[in-house]
Design an enzyme around this catalytic site. Structure first.
Site, PDB file in Angstrom:
ATOM      1  CB  SER A  68      -0.928  -0.007   1.225  1.00  0.00           C
ATOM      2  OG  SER A  68      -1.618  -1.225   1.396  1.00  0.00           O
ATOM      3  CD  GLN A  69      -0.772   7.140  -1.648  1.00  0.00           C
ATOM      4  OE1 GLN A  69      -1.744   6.364  -2.132  1.00  0.00           O
ATOM      5  NE2 GLN A  69      -0.505   8.358  -1.592  1.00  0.00           N
TER       6      GLN A  69
END
Ligand code: SAH
Length: 219
Positions: A68-69
């Site tokens: 994930s970012q």
């Protein structure tokens, strides 16, 4: 030089720049920012991508999945922590293990479920390397949660189902929070569900884009 210290694109300075950026993007929790400063994200991606590990973007981890970012990791963790310190947290979708590692610094016990065995194996090796010993992993379909260790005061889903899985709501403590992206592939609504005396409260946080939550296991 160990992989932890890093050089150039994985140096402490590069890592600190990401933290400054997260602050600018609105992350306020000192605990979350400290945890993100402490966990080296480049350990959680393939060596070929290490130089991009401190950019604020999702990156491929194989098997059509992504780490994930950083902003989204920080945001979800911050929302989970709003109700106070975390005792037990459950994560659905271990993936690279990065989100679980951040949680391991903030919660007493972390439980995480992954449906792709190879990813789980890699994540386990990373936790050993970083000496994170409060994470328990399970190879399974996480849509049914992990009732044996529940209830949890926080549940975080890092893959998106079309509808909120009821077992996850049922495995929350009173006052416990479930943070989960809901919707179709592409763009989803990041939702917060809080279990109360009256039932369950629902709150929209922001729009996000996660990989879909799938059923079954994959060896
Ligand atoms: N938290 C991860 C994000 C990985 S992407 C990280 O920090 O890297 C989401 C992960 O959810 C993928 O690894 C995918 O295999 C997993 N996943 C999807 N559906 C799942 C399910 N039903 N049960 C468990 N894991 C699931």
């Amino acid at each position: 030089m160990s992989r932890h210290q890093g050089i150039g694109m994985t140096s402490q300075r590069t890592r600190d720049r990401l933290i400054t950026r997260l602050e600018r993007e609105g992350i306020k929790s000192i605990e979350v920012l400290d945890a993100m400063r402490a966990i080296p994200r480049h350990i959680f991606v393939d060596e070929a991508l290490a130089s991009r590990a401190y950019e604020d973007t999702a990156l491929p981890i194989g098997f059509s999945q992504t780490i994930s970012q950083p902003y989204v990791v920080a945001k979800m963790t911050e929302v989970l922590l709003l109700s106070g310190p975390l005792n037990k947290v459950l994560e659905i979708g271990t993936g690279s293990g990065y989100q679980a590692a951040i949680l391991a610094l903030l919660a007493k016990e972390v439980y995480s479920i992954e449906r792709i065995e190879a990813l789980l194996r890699q994540a386990r090796a990373r936790f050993q390397e970083l000496k994170l010993r409060n994470i328990r992993l399970k190879f399974d379909d996480g849509t049914v949660g992990w009732p044996e260790y529940g209830p949890y005061d926080g549940i975080i889903a890092t893959a998106a189902p079309l509808e909120v899985p009821m077992p996850l709501l049922e495995q929350l403590t009173l006052g416990g929070r479930l943070i989960i992206p809901i919707g179709k592939q592409g763009v989803q609504n990041l939702m917060l569900y809080t279990r109360t005396h009256e039932g369950v409260e629902e709150e929209f946080i922001e729009q996000v884009s996660f990989v879909p939550m799938l059923s079954g296991q994959k060896r």
